[in-house]
Design a protein around this motif. Structure first.
Motif, PDB file in Angstrom:
ATOM      1  N   LEU A  36     -28.725  26.187 -13.558  1.00  0.00           N
ATOM      2  CA  LEU A  36     -29.753  25.165 -13.375  1.00  0.00           C
ATOM      3  C   LEU A  36     -29.106  23.886 -12.869  1.00  0.00           C
ATOM      4  O   LEU A  36     -28.121  23.417 -13.429  1.00  0.00           O
ATOM      5  CB  LEU A  36     -30.478  24.894 -14.695  1.00  0.00           C
ATOM      6  CG  LEU A  36     -31.543  23.793 -14.670  1.00  0.00           C
ATOM      7  CD1 LEU A  36     -32.741  24.239 -13.855  1.00  0.00           C
ATOM      8  CD2 LEU A  36     -31.969  23.429 -16.089  1.00  0.00           C
ATOM      9  N   THR A  37     -29.654  23.337 -11.807  1.00  0.00           N
ATOM     10  CA  THR A  37     -29.193  22.054 -11.300  1.00  0.00           C
ATOM     11  C   THR A  37     -30.369  21.094 -11.237  1.00  0.00           C
ATOM     12  O   THR A  37     -31.505  21.505 -10.989  1.00  0.00           O
ATOM     13  CB  THR A  37     -28.569  22.181  -9.896  1.00  0.00           C
ATOM     14  OG1 THR A  37     -29.524  22.765  -9.007  1.00  0.00           O
ATOM     15  CG2 THR A  37     -27.328  23.049  -9.934  1.00  0.00           C
ATOM     16  N   ALA A  38     -30.095  19.835 -11.461  1.00  0.00           N
ATOM     17  CA  ALA A  38     -31.148  18.817 -11.453  1.00  0.00           C
ATOM     18  C   ALA A  38     -30.584  17.530 -10.856  1.00  0.00           C
ATOM     19  O   ALA A  38     -29.414  17.191 -11.076  1.00  0.00           O
ATOM     20  CB  ALA A  38     -31.668  18.561 -12.867  1.00  0.00           C
ATOM     21  N   ALA A  39     -31.420  16.832 -10.114  1.00  0.00           N
ATOM     22  CA  ALA A  39     -30.984  15.575  -9.493  1.00  0.00           C
ATOM     23  C   ALA A  39     -32.211  14.763  -9.123  1.00  0.00           C
ATOM     24  O   ALA A  39     -33.340  15.248  -9.183  1.00  0.00           O
ATOM     25  CB  ALA A  39     -30.118  15.844  -8.267  1.00  0.00           C
ATOM     26  N   GLN A  61     -37.480  10.928  -5.858  1.00  0.00           N
ATOM     27  CA  GLN A  61     -37.694  12.339  -5.586  1.00  0.00           C
ATOM     28  C   GLN A  61     -36.839  13.225  -6.499  1.00  0.00           C
ATOM     29  O   GLN A  61     -35.739  13.645  -6.135  1.00  0.00           O
ATOM     30  CB  GLN A  61     -37.383  12.625  -4.114  1.00  0.00           C
ATOM     31  CG  GLN A  61     -38.238  11.785  -3.167  1.00  0.00           C
ATOM     32  CD  GLN A  61     -37.890  11.965  -1.718  1.00  0.00           C
ATOM     33  OE1 GLN A  61     -36.773  12.349  -1.371  1.00  0.00           O
ATOM     34  NE2 GLN A  61     -38.833  11.679  -0.831  1.00  0.00           N
ATOM     35  N   PRO A  62     -37.347  13.538  -7.699  1.00  0.00           N
ATOM     36  CA  PRO A  62     -36.614  14.433  -8.596  1.00  0.00           C
ATOM     37  C   PRO A  62     -36.783  15.888  -8.183  1.00  0.00           C
ATOM     38  O   PRO A  62     -37.805  16.268  -7.602  1.00  0.00           O
ATOM     39  CB  PRO A  62     -37.280  14.167  -9.951  1.00  0.00           C
ATOM     40  CG  PRO A  62     -38.675  13.770  -9.590  1.00  0.00           C
ATOM     41  CD  PRO A  62     -38.577  13.010  -8.297  1.00  0.00           C
ATOM     42  N   TYR A  63     -35.790  16.694  -8.485  1.00  0.00           N
ATOM     43  CA  TYR A  63     -35.907  18.128  -8.204  1.00  0.00           C
ATOM     44  C   TYR A  63     -35.046  18.945  -9.156  1.00  0.00           C
ATOM     45  O   TYR A  63     -34.039  18.462  -9.699  1.00  0.00           O
ATOM     46  CB  TYR A  63     -35.553  18.449  -6.750  1.00  0.00           C
ATOM     47  CG  TYR A  63     -34.155  18.087  -6.314  1.00  0.00           C
ATOM     48  CD1 TYR A  63     -33.091  18.975  -6.439  1.00  0.00           C
ATOM     49  CD2 TYR A  63     -33.893  16.837  -5.744  1.00  0.00           C
ATOM     50  CE1 TYR A  63     -31.819  18.643  -6.016  1.00  0.00           C
ATOM     51  CE2 TYR A  63     -32.624  16.484  -5.319  1.00  0.00           C
ATOM     52  CZ  TYR A  63     -31.589  17.399  -5.449  1.00  0.00           C
ATOM     53  OH  TYR A  63     -30.325  17.055  -5.041  1.00  0.00           O
ATOM     54  N   LEU A  64     -35.488  20.188  -9.375  1.00  0.00           N
ATOM     55  CA  LEU A  64     -34.782  21.171 -10.198  1.00  0.00           C
ATOM     56  C   LEU A  64     -34.598  22.436  -9.382  1.00  0.00           C
ATOM     57  O   LEU A  64     -35.496  22.826  -8.624  1.00  0.00           O
ATOM     58  CB  LEU A  64     -35.569  21.508 -11.468  1.00  0.00           C
ATOM     59  CG  LEU A  64     -35.737  20.438 -12.539  1.00  0.00           C
ATOM     60  CD1 LEU A  64     -36.786  20.896 -13.554  1.00  0.00           C
ATOM     61  CD2 LEU A  64     -34.411  20.190 -13.249  1.00  0.00           C
ATOM     62  N   PHE A 279     -28.620  11.060  -7.338  1.00  0.00           N
ATOM     63  CA  PHE A 279     -28.043  10.992  -8.678  1.00  0.00           C
ATOM     64  C   PHE A 279     -28.153  12.385  -9.306  1.00  0.00           C
ATOM     65  O   PHE A 279     -29.256  12.837  -9.624  1.00  0.00           O
ATOM     66  CB  PHE A 279     -28.768   9.953  -9.537  1.00  0.00           C
ATOM     67  CG  PHE A 279     -28.665   8.556  -9.002  1.00  0.00           C
ATOM     68  CD1 PHE A 279     -27.575   7.764  -9.302  1.00  0.00           C
ATOM     69  CD2 PHE A 279     -29.656   8.049  -8.173  1.00  0.00           C
ATOM     70  CE1 PHE A 279     -27.473   6.466  -8.808  1.00  0.00           C
ATOM     71  CE2 PHE A 279     -29.563   6.760  -7.666  1.00  0.00           C
ATOM     72  CZ  PHE A 279     -28.479   5.969  -7.992  1.00  0.00           C
ATOM     73  N   THR A 280     -27.036  13.054  -9.464  1.00  0.00           N
ATOM     74  CA  THR A 280     -27.026  14.394 -10.049  1.00  0.00           C
ATOM     75  C   THR A 280     -27.112  14.281 -11.567  1.00  0.00           C
ATOM     76  O   THR A 280     -26.370  13.518 -12.187  1.00  0.00           O
ATOM     77  CB  THR A 280     -25.765  15.151  -9.657  1.00  0.00           C
ATOM     78  OG1 THR A 280     -25.680  15.210  -8.229  1.00  0.00           O
ATOM     79  CG2 THR A 280     -25.775  16.564 -10.220  1.00  0.00           C
ATOM     80  N   ILE A 281     -28.039  15.063 -12.144  1.00  0.00           N
ATOM     81  CA  ILE A 281     -28.216  15.052 -13.589  1.00  0.00           C
ATOM     82  C   ILE A 281     -27.447  16.192 -14.239  1.00  0.00           C
ATOM     83  O   ILE A 281     -26.843  16.041 -15.289  1.00  0.00           O
ATOM     84  CB  ILE A 281     -29.721  15.139 -13.932  1.00  0.00           C
ATOM     85  CG1 ILE A 281     -30.464  13.961 -13.306  1.00  0.00           C
ATOM     86  CG2 ILE A 281     -29.943  15.186 -15.442  1.00  0.00           C
ATOM     87  CD1 ILE A 281     -31.971  14.061 -13.386  1.00  0.00           C
ATOM     88  N   LYS A 282     -27.479  17.348 -13.595  1.00  0.00           N
ATOM     89  CA  LYS A 282     -26.764  18.506 -14.143  1.00  0.00           C
ATOM     90  C   LYS A 282     -26.302  19.398 -13.014  1.00  0.00           C
ATOM     91  O   LYS A 282     -27.014  19.571 -12.054  1.00  0.00           O
ATOM     92  CB  LYS A 282     -27.691  19.288 -15.080  1.00  0.00           C
ATOM     93  CG  LYS A 282     -27.024  20.459 -15.766  1.00  0.00           C
ATOM     94  CD  LYS A 282     -27.996  21.146 -16.725  1.00  0.00           C
ATOM     95  CE  LYS A 282     -27.332  22.320 -17.417  1.00  0.00           C
ATOM     96  NZ  LYS A 282     -28.237  23.028 -18.343  1.00  0.00           N
TER      97      LYS A 282
END
Length: 282
Positions: A36-39, A61-64, A279-282
């Motif tokens: 899983l990637t999120a940014a 613009q968030p995305y998973l 901005f990368t979250i995971k």
């Protein structure tokens, strides 16, 4: 847009002969572990295939993205200005993609772009409404990335296969599905000494039912909507975290048209500059 190719391999070994003498060895798994990637991207202004959507506002613009296997993945994406103003823009998408080969991938995307409550001109349809005049479309894309072959060239072809995308006659009566199609080719040059990627690109609407805009006479057809260059660089914040940033110039031959109170065309803006960061979250 989105024929799935599945390849299965079954291997038989002579170890079955010695099953009574040695414990069975479990075969190695070829599939990658689910990931899983999120940014979140922050961009200004929001341009999609060279089309600027509404006013000059910062878009978040968030995305998973979830990798089911090393070839199959699903994702969700959204954009918003956190505003109910008439010139604000919201969109929510989902997609499913499959890597057919190291060079070729296919993606089916669903676009939902309802109006803000203060916008009286934009579509306000329900999420499951794919009819004429709705705010929903289905987009099928084929993407080619030749970097695996040592050539930093990429190509994309996308066609609307469902939702609000139709042809109309001169009287404004719907005649048939448009199958509006967009193609883009790009070449990426990497300057390793300064850590910068420069990608000139040419994008054009090959078939246009009006989804990608019209000319000054209100006619829709072939047009270069997305011609320009993108400059990207990763800014290192710490040993384990970097922020990708970009600056882009885009020319759209249809551009953004402005009209006076009598509906006369007074100005067309065809050149756009945009910028953003991730901005990368995971």
């Amino acid at each position: 847009m989105k024929k799935v190719v599945l390849i299965f391999a079954l291997m038989l070994t002579s170890s079955l002969t010695f099953a009574q003498d040695t414990p069975p060895v479990e075969p190695a798994k070829e599939e990658a572990e689910p990931k899983l990637t999120a940014a979140i991207d922050v961009v200004y202004p929001y341009l999609w295939r060279g089309v600027r959507y509404y006013g000059d506002k910062v878009a978040f613009q968030p995305y998973l993205n979830y990798s089911i296997t090393d070839k199959l993945s699903v994702g969700v994406w959204a954009t918003t200005n956190f505003s109910n103003a008439a010139d604000a823009y919201n969109e929510f998408d989902w997609n499913i993609s499959y890597q057919i080969s190291p060079v070729v991938s296919i993606m089916l995307s669903d676009y939902y772009w309802p109006a803000t409550k203060n916008n009286l001109d934009w579509e306000k349809s329900n999420y499951f409404d794919y009819s004429e005049g709705s705010a929903q479309t289905l987009d099928l894309s084929f993407m080619f990335d030749f970097s695996e072959k040592g050539v930093p060239l990429d190509f994309q072809w996308s066609t609307f296969i469902g939702g609000n995308d139709y042809k109309y006659n001169d009287e404004g009566v719907r005649t048939s599905r448009a199958f509006s199609s967009y193609a883009e080719i790009g070449y990426t040059k990497t300057f390793e000494s300064i850590g910068v990627d420069i990608r000139p690109f040419v994008g054009a609407v090959i078939i246009n039912g009006g989804y990608y805009g019209t000319d000054a006479n209100g006619k829709a057809g072939f047009t270069f909507t997305n011609v320009g260059v993108n400059v990207a660089k990763e800014i290192k914040i710490s040993e384990n975290y970097s922020i990708p940033v970009f600056v882009r110039y885009t020319n759209n031959d249809y551009g953004v048209q402005e009209f006076d109170a009598a509906d006369n065309l007074i100005k067309t803006t065809r050149n756009f500059f945009s910028a953003g960061m991730t901005f990368t979250i995971k």
